[in-house]
Design a protein around this motif. Sequence first.
Motif, mmCIF file in Angstrom:
data_model
loop_
_atom_site.group_PDB
_atom_site.id
_atom_site.type_symbol
_atom_site.label_atom_id
_atom_site.label_comp_id
_atom_site.label_asym_id
_atom_site.label_seq_id
_atom_site.Cartn_x
_atom_site.Cartn_y
_atom_site.Cartn_z
ATOM 1 N N GLY B 605 -48.913 -48.616 66.018
ATOM 2 C CA GLY B 605 -48.147 -48.821 67.293
ATOM 3 C C GLY B 605 -47.134 -48.213 67.396
ATOM 4 N N PRO B 606 -46.638 -48.274 68.670
ATOM 5 C CA PRO B 606 -45.196 -47.381 69.129
ATOM 6 C C PRO B 606 -44.108 -47.736 68.212
ATOM 7 C CG PRO B 606 -46.245 -48.137 71.011
ATOM 8 C CD PRO B 606 -47.087 -48.783 69.673
ATOM 9 N N ASN B 607 -44.035 -49.099 67.477
ATOM 10 C CA ASN B 607 -42.874 -49.191 66.767
ATOM 11 C C ASN B 607 -43.371 -49.143 65.189
ATOM 12 O OD1 ASN B 607 -41.043 -49.852 68.668
ATOM 13 N ND2 ASN B 607 -41.950 -51.959 68.974
ATOM 14 N N ALA B 608 -44.405 -48.412 64.893
ATOM 15 C CA ALA B 608 -44.641 -48.553 63.556
ATOM 16 C C ALA B 608 -43.916 -47.740 62.721
ATOM 17 C CB ALA B 608 -46.170 -47.928 63.422
ATOM 18 N N ARG B 609 -43.353 -46.673 63.276
ATOM 19 C CA ARG B 609 -42.212 -46.106 62.138
ATOM 20 C C ARG B 609 -41.052 -46.680 62.174
ATOM 21 N NH1 ARG B 609 -42.523 -41.392 65.033
ATOM 22 N NH2 ARG B 609 -43.535 -40.193 63.446
ATOM 23 N N LYS B 610 -40.620 -47.348 63.269
ATOM 24 C CA LYS B 610 -39.362 -48.032 63.132
ATOM 25 C C LYS B 610 -39.458 -49.197 61.788
ATOM 26 C CE LYS B 610 -37.662 -47.791 67.868
ATOM 27 N NZ LYS B 610 -38.350 -48.280 68.795
ATOM 28 N N VAL B 611 -40.655 -49.663 62.048
ATOM 29 C CA VAL B 611 -40.942 -50.781 60.776
ATOM 30 C C VAL B 611 -41.139 -50.096 59.430
ATOM 31 C CG1 VAL B 611 -42.642 -52.449 59.774
ATOM 32 C CG2 VAL B 611 -42.094 -52.300 62.139
ATOM 33 N N LEU B 612 -41.831 -48.810 59.222
ATOM 34 C CA LEU B 612 -42.073 -48.261 58.050
ATOM 35 C C LEU B 612 -40.586 -47.708 57.610
ATOM 36 C CD1 LEU B 612 -44.204 -47.106 56.021
ATOM 37 C CD2 LEU B 612 -44.586 -45.078 57.618
ATOM 38 N N GLU B 613 -39.685 -47.174 58.569
ATOM 39 C CA GLU B 613 -38.608 -46.692 57.878
ATOM 40 C C GLU B 613 -37.678 -47.915 57.246
ATOM 41 O OE1 GLU B 613 -37.068 -45.326 61.757
ATOM 42 O OE2 GLU B 613 -37.587 -43.297 61.410
ATOM 43 N N LYS B 614 -37.928 -48.964 57.559
ATOM 44 C CA LYS B 614 -36.941 -49.915 56.880
ATOM 45 C C LYS B 614 -37.591 -50.430 55.488
ATOM 46 C CE LYS B 614 -35.978 -53.740 59.369
ATOM 47 N NZ LYS B 614 -36.017 -55.116 60.215
ATOM 48 N N VAL B 615 -38.846 -49.817 55.434
ATOM 49 C CA VAL B 615 -39.164 -50.121 53.766
ATOM 50 C C VAL B 615 -39.575 -49.113 53.017
ATOM 51 C CG1 VAL B 615 -41.371 -51.128 53.093
ATOM 52 C CG2 VAL B 615 -40.683 -52.121 54.885
ATOM 53 N N THR B 616 -39.110 -47.633 53.570
ATOM 54 C CA THR B 616 -39.446 -46.794 52.612
ATOM 55 C C THR B 616 -38.358 -45.891 52.843
ATOM 56 O OG1 THR B 616 -40.748 -44.794 51.881
ATOM 57 C CG2 THR B 616 -40.498 -45.304 54.373
ATOM 58 N N LYS B 617 -38.004 -45.154 51.828
ATOM 59 C CA LYS B 617 -36.657 -44.138 51.722
ATOM 60 C C LYS B 617 -37.206 -42.661 51.908
ATOM 61 C CE LYS B 617 -33.171 -46.470 48.999
ATOM 62 N NZ LYS B 617 -33.523 -47.703 49.296
ATOM 63 N N ASP B 618 -38.658 -42.792 52.065
ATOM 64 C CA ASP B 618 -39.423 -41.350 51.936
ATOM 65 C C ASP B 618 -39.148 -40.874 53.633
ATOM 66 O OD1 ASP B 618 -41.027 -42.589 49.591
ATOM 67 O OD2 ASP B 618 -40.953 -40.444 49.727
ATOM 68 N N ASP B 619 -39.216 -39.777 53.841
ATOM 69 C CA ASP B 619 -39.149 -39.196 55.400
ATOM 70 C C ASP B 619 -40.434 -39.526 56.210
ATOM 71 O OD1 ASP B 619 -38.294 -35.874 56.594
ATOM 72 O OD2 ASP B 619 -38.524 -37.773 57.593
ATOM 73 N N VAL B 620 -40.467 -40.333 56.905
ATOM 74 C CA VAL B 620 -41.501 -40.530 57.804
ATOM 75 C C VAL B 620 -41.313 -40.073 59.175
ATOM 76 C CG1 VAL B 620 -42.546 -42.463 56.308
ATOM 77 C CG2 VAL B 620 -40.995 -43.090 58.220
ATOM 78 N N SER B 621 -40.330 -39.335 59.569
ATOM 79 C CA SER B 621 -40.151 -39.088 60.966
ATOM 80 C C SER B 621 -41.215 -38.065 61.176
ATOM 81 C CB SER B 621 -38.718 -37.863 60.903
ATOM 82 O OG SER B 621 -38.984 -37.039 60.210
ATOM 83 N N ASN B 622 -41.381 -37.587 62.548
ATOM 84 C CA ASN B 622 -42.415 -36.890 62.960
ATOM 85 C C ASN B 622 -42.436 -35.530 62.375
ATOM 86 O OD1 ASN B 622 -44.915 -36.582 64.351
ATOM 87 N ND2 ASN B 622 -43.981 -35.958 66.433
ATOM 88 N N GLU B 623 -41.281 -34.944 62.190
ATOM 89 C CA GLU B 623 -41.150 -33.699 61.489
ATOM 90 C C GLU B 623 -41.443 -33.806 60.151
ATOM 91 O OE1 GLU B 623 -39.174 -34.309 65.216
ATOM 92 O OE2 GLU B 623 -38.567 -35.037 63.466
ATOM 93 N N GLY B 624 -40.889 -34.768 59.488
ATOM 94 C CA GLY B 624 -41.245 -34.807 58.111
ATOM 95 C C GLY B 624 -42.565 -35.621 57.688
ATOM 96 N N PHE B 625 -43.272 -36.104 58.668
ATOM 97 C CA PHE B 625 -44.464 -36.606 58.126
ATOM 98 C C PHE B 625 -45.262 -36.546 59.577
ATOM 99 C CE2 PHE B 625 -46.234 -39.746 55.091
ATOM 100 C CZ PHE B 625 -47.533 -39.622 55.277
ATOM 101 N N PRO B 626 -45.832 -35.261 59.766
ATOM 102 C CA PRO B 626 -46.479 -34.970 61.184
ATOM 103 C C PRO B 626 -48.026 -35.653 61.011
ATOM 104 C CG PRO B 626 -45.887 -32.947 59.763
ATOM 105 C CD PRO B 626 -45.685 -33.931 58.844
ATOM 106 N N PHE B 627 -48.683 -35.898 62.217
ATOM 107 C CA PHE B 627 -50.008 -36.344 62.143
ATOM 108 C C PHE B 627 -50.853 -35.418 61.441
ATOM 109 C CE2 PHE B 627 -53.286 -38.703 63.753
ATOM 110 C CZ PHE B 627 -54.431 -37.875 64.005
ATOM 111 N N GLY B 628 -51.965 -35.824 60.849
ATOM 112 C CA GLY B 628 -52.745 -35.078 60.064
ATOM 113 C C GLY B 628 -52.276 -34.490 58.611
#
Lengths: 253, 825
Positions: B605-628
């Motif tokens: 969902g559009p808010n998936a990253r916002k949720v994931l960021e709260k739970v992990t310290k890993d970089d899950v931004s679009n640049e840090g964790f691109p599609f694919g």
Amino acid sequence: MKILVPSKRVPDPDQRIRIAASGHAIEKDDLPFVLNPFDAISIEEALRIRDENRAGEDEGEVVVVGIGGAAYEKELRTAMAMGADRALLVECETAPDPWNVARILQAVVEREQPALILMGKQAVDDDSNQVGQFLAALLDWPQATFASKIEFDAGRVRVTRETDMGIETVSMELPAVITADLRLNEPRYASLPAIMKAKRKPVDRIDCADLGIAIEPRVRILEMEPLVSKRTCVQVSSGTELLARLRDEVGVL
Amino acid sequence: MAEDDASTTTSSSESTESGDSFPSSAQVVIVGGGVVGCSVLYHLTKMGCRDVVLLDKNELTSGATWHAAGLVGQLRSSRNLTRMIQYSVELYQGLEDETGQSTGWSGVGGLRLASSETRMAELRKSATMGKGFGLDIHTLSTKECQDLFPIMDPAGVHGGVFLPTDGYADPSMLTQALAKGGRMNGGRIIRNTRVTGFNVSDGRVTEVQTERGNIACQTVVNCTGMWARRVGKMAGVNVPVASFEHQYMVTEKIEGVARDLPVTRDPDNFVYYRSEVGGLIMGGFETEPILWKVDDIPWDFVTQLLEPDFDQFEFLFNPAMKRTPCLETAGVKQLINGPDAYTPDGNFVLGPSLEIPNFFVATGMNCFGIAGAGGSGRMIAEWILEGEPSLDIYALDIRRFGSRHNRSSHFVAERSREHYSKHYKIGWPNYHNQNERSLRRSPLYHLLAQKRAAFGEKSGWERAQWFAPEGVEPKELMAWGRPNWHEHVAREVKAIRENVALLDQTSFGKIEVRGPDAFALLQRLATRNIDRPPGTLSYTQMCNEKGGIECDLTISRTGEEEFYLVTGTAFAAHDLSWIKSNIEPGEVVVAYDVTSSRGVLNLCGPNARKVLEKVTKDDVSNEGFPFGTGREIYLGSAPALALRVSYHGELGWELHIPVEYTVYVYEKLWEAGEEFGIADAGYRALDSCRLEKGYFYWSGDLTTDYTPYDAGLGFNVHLKKKDFVGRNVLANIKEEGPTWKMCFFTLEEEVELHGSEPISRDGKVLGIVTSGGFGHTIGKTIAFAYLPPGDAAHADYLIEAFGREIRATRHDQCLYDPKREHILS
């Protein structure tokens, strides 16, 4: 007129027979059993005599008798599904030999007092062709075996018999014993409702002690062997070759 | 062997055909001379393979074939199964001319009655589907049914369908004709010779051991019917069949029964009829069948029947007597009770076994073996000689029973029982198996059950289909109209599209491939170039030599020599089998199923990253964790292999978590998502989303009948790659143009589509629907279908469902976010 039809339960003639480990009996596991075909013919004839009033009496009753274990109920119900009025099972652990069958039936006859005994000429498992004759002798009743036609006339029964020497017609007083042959009739098939209705009818049961009979075996089976045919086929390529080989090798021409 | 001599009464001691000595080798050994074995012999020899030996432990047909009722009905649940039986009919019609041996084929036609409104709706649907399959099929009124089947009492008959080309054959004559054809083309039949074992080395069968000697061979085909499980066991091959008692009665002549009476089925009353010498054969499928045996079926149960059971038969003949009153008085010649082998889903088991690729199986005919034998024999022959059958018959492929519970005799018995019982019940497309439920449960099962998940079953897994709000029972109701889950799925789709949702996808198939040659193997199988560094993943197909799509999956490179593959729930065994069978001698690589090792959570969902960021310290931004891409991250204290893929078309991660951490991760994500109003979503919401995105389902949309070019997946075919399976054929297709074009449609009206509905234009049927369903974001029913490219340029078409034609609009792109903005965000 009360007609008594003794019957036998035999292995389905279309199925393969295997010899049991003992060597003097057949393997009964997974073996379907049926009503002896000649007895089905007898039941059919008895039903027709009753329903067509052939003996000229108003009321008729067809009673089928079997000798054996509880499994026999199935075949007795087949008889009732065809239209028999009553079924009687003489409970007996091991199948008695023909002489003892006749003795048991004699006791049943004394109980039931039928005017006619109509039964198959032989059972298709042992092909003995003895019980009808033994029974008539024990009862001191007239007998007509291998019947292909049964007619009634003024208290007597006229039976057409098929013999190896030709057709013979005999006339007997009643009561009498008649054994049925193949061409007497084509037995009817029971309908589904009749089959299910027969399932709910009671089968009367008595045992040999009730009849005052103690089995005295007269026959002991020594050995049974399967039938093995070592048929060899030789292919021939033409009629000419066939004739030549029949003449030269087999010696029949 | 003495034991056998004693049981052989009158057969000749010469059991070989021509008096030749017993063979020491053969290219193919067929075990079992029933109708199926003889069909395999016929087709192999017809296709030019003459070095074939068929062995039977007794005489031909002496298993179940000899007592079959012989009905051949072409209309089945799938197009390809229907095609197989259409082929059977053509074959049987022509066999007498070809071999000089009659088959007893009677083309009297097949009538199917509806004794209920629900059934009539099903029949209308079937007629529609049948037309799409090119079957000659007519929908009839009650009177028309009566005209064809005059002995029926029309009370309660709503109508029916009629197939003029259906009929019945004489099972023994048919088998002899097939055998004769097989012999004429060079095959050998050896009777009275029982197979006692197999020699298996290096995972391949090399020799068949018999009572009379051993035969070295390249391929074995197990066609032993009720004995197939026992025979398979000798080679270590699981054959999931169980034998049930099946009865039919034969009556004497009945007034009014003509020779050309059509084969008639009244499934609401569970019965079938055909004429037999002026009388009737009547049998059926009771809902409480009697299991005869699963294992240890005696070898010497030959040309044998079971004791007739009138009590059991009552269930069938009571309604039969009402439907055809003549049965009340007709004399019963015989009640035939013979065992028949059933499978856990009511379809045949065909093809190379999972355990031994050159040990084929062709059995489990579920009481329609006479109908299925022709087509099955041909498929097997093609499979052996050409590498694959000419039709996609995955629904019949033995490898679909790859999950471990299918080895259990208990499971096989219980599910086969269910499908015997279901044979004549309404075939609900959304049916979930009922016996042996709660077999495989994700770690989240109890948690989701408490959250009111409505579970469905697939491959033994309990899977949350949707979630019921308070006051609504979490249960799927079977009906033809709008389903009871419609509005609940709409809510979940909205959560996925506009907010954030969590889906439990633990049942997905997972395979690890490791070793120095892992890359070479996968690169050789994938159509896409997967030469990318660890941390990347590829969505790709795998094709066979003909370019047909065998697998549709994602390959994640987790290391230089380590790959993690994800595929659909039901396909792990099949895909693994495909991969392993393509390992070349000398390659150092291992491939194995790891489905049981990881739970899978889909955070989307559009808010998936916002949720994931709260739970992990890993970089899950679009640049840090691109599609694919995919890599291991930590959610709280728990490790997870996070894959940025999307079957739903939104931003999201598939988290593959070692099983024991799964519940912890769910709780952490849920807690983090509460401020956004995170929602649970089920498989039906996922399906609605993927339809809107034009994403495919293997075995439905993508099959071996189609190439990636047909499906519009040409972008996934990297012809520049050195070499991969199917490359040359695909290169030709790219040049000459594909045979089909996959198109997406929206329908003018809301209607329930289940697949196989015909799509037409100007009165001509162009294709059938492969996937269909309601797209909750766009608010319309969506359909996928392959059309001939020449007919695929128009805007408007007609899709026929339940006997009604509905306008359908074709779209050039998928229905939602064709630019993939959401996925790539």
